[in-house]
Design an enzyme around this catalytic site. Sequence first.
Site, short mmCIF file in Angstrom:
data_model
loop_
_atom_site.label_atom_id
_atom_site.label_comp_id
_atom_site.label_asym_id
_atom_site.label_seq_id
_atom_site.Cartn_x
_atom_site.Cartn_y
_atom_site.Cartn_z
N ASP A 165 64.30 15.27 66.79
CA ASP A 165 63.74 14.09 66.14
C ASP A 165 63.56 14.39 64.65
O ASP A 165 62.93 13.64 63.93
CB ASP A 165 62.42 13.67 66.79
N LYS B 22 58.78 24.31 62.07
CA LYS B 22 60.00 24.42 62.87
C LYS B 22 61.04 25.29 62.16
O LYS B 22 61.97 25.79 62.80
CB LYS B 22 60.58 23.03 63.13
C1 LIG Z 1 55.83 18.48 62.89
C2 LIG Z 1 55.81 18.82 64.33
N1 LIG Z 1 54.66 19.18 64.89
C3 LIG Z 1 54.60 19.51 66.20
C4 LIG Z 1 55.72 19.47 66.99
C5 LIG Z 1 55.60 19.80 68.44
O1 LIG Z 1 56.29 20.95 68.82
P1 LIG Z 1 56.78 21.13 70.32
O2 LIG Z 1 57.83 20.10 70.58
O3 LIG Z 1 57.27 22.51 70.38
O4 LIG Z 1 55.59 20.89 71.19
C6 LIG Z 1 56.95 19.09 66.44
C7 LIG Z 1 58.17 19.03 67.24
O5 LIG Z 1 59.23 18.66 66.79
C8 LIG Z 1 57.00 18.76 65.06
O6 LIG Z 1 58.14 18.40 64.47
#
Ligand SMILES: Cc1ncc(COP(=O)(O)O)c(C=O)c1O
Length: 410
Positions: free
Chosen positions: A134, A86
Amino acid sequence: MNLSPFDHALTTYHKNSRAIPGEAFPDSLQWVLGDADCTLARKVIEGWDGYQITPLHSLDKLAGEIGIGHLYYKDESSRFGLGSFKALGGAYAVLRLLAKEISGVIGKPVSDTEIGDGTYAEVASRLTVVTATDGNHGRSVAWGARKFGCRCKIYIHAKVSKQRAQAMTDLGAEVIRVSGNYDASVHQVATDAATNNWFVVSDTSYAGYEDLPRQVMAGYSVMTSEIIEQLQQHAPLTHVFVQGGVGGLAGAVCGQLWREFGRQRPRFTVVEPERADCLFQSALRGRPTVVDIKKETMMAGLSCGEVSPLAWNILDTGCDDFMTVSDDLVAPSMRQLSCGGDDPAIVAGESAVAGLAGLLAARRSPKLTGALGLDENSRVLVIGTEGATDPEIYRSIVGRSAAEILVNDL
Ligand SMILES: Cc1ncc(COP(=O)(O)O)c(C=O)c1O
């Protein structure tokens, strides 16, 4: 190694009848993830202090154990010291926003370099960015705000852990906790931003708000570009398993592989927690569908009940298969990766392992294996999207800290 939890894993599976695997990336999707946006994101992000290509591990032992040809793990735990992929999205969108807004204030175009070197620090310091999170996206936005000198407010919901909140406070953001779940915090941000003239930098899109989520996805595309280069000397991938929250990550990865490999693109599977399966439900109905999250999944980053319509544009026809996995596969997957031995020891947080968990469960189920077309020649990519972003939770699940795991692997 004990993979028994995967033997009778609770999974659901849906083959996407709307997918168009034999077709090139449609021109009609260029606006979602286009060449110009991705190229600019790469050029800019590569120039940031601390930029490093993250490792792509080849987990040969695990691949052998589950009877596939190759298993590649893109390890995002070290990305810009923020612990997740992210870091590429939110911070980059903050920069794009500031470039636009500061130009508007001073009445002429400003360059990214000028924003980075503080030429317009005084103007930037009067602007406030805000987002719901989150954890990981908010951390990226807070980091971007500090880097480029604007103010930052982060809304978190009732269940976001104290350590994840603290990480954003440490980056100088004001963290505001609201009641309800992630989707409630997204709505609260939209309302408060409109009242206070703050700028929303969200990783999810909604009606009338698509430009910055598009830049967030362009930021994520840097990771996929790295993967494509890292795999250049290897036989092409056959399968990709990526976890889904709102779908921004999956949409960005799917879209870029589709752009790059066209009709030869790998088969793409989105894996979600069964408690937050908005993409799965959207696929079942053939349109973005809201799910009411009744109980939070331990995969905090994936706990989203509303898809990003922007990302859905790609996943609707670009994603071949949708799966859900239950929370009881998370701890065994994290421990599996931490083991080390012949494969490298990897620190993977709760939201990092859903894609891998989906693959491991699928290999234990002849029915799923058949449905997904997996076999001993499959060359599979999974993305370890975060490290120990909450060190206490990580230790409580794995039994050792991230540092202990990495030291033992030396
Ligand atoms: C560690 C991690 N993996 C995957 C995701 C999923 O990403 P998205 O919300 O763009 O589908 C998030 C989303 O916050 C995340 O923090």
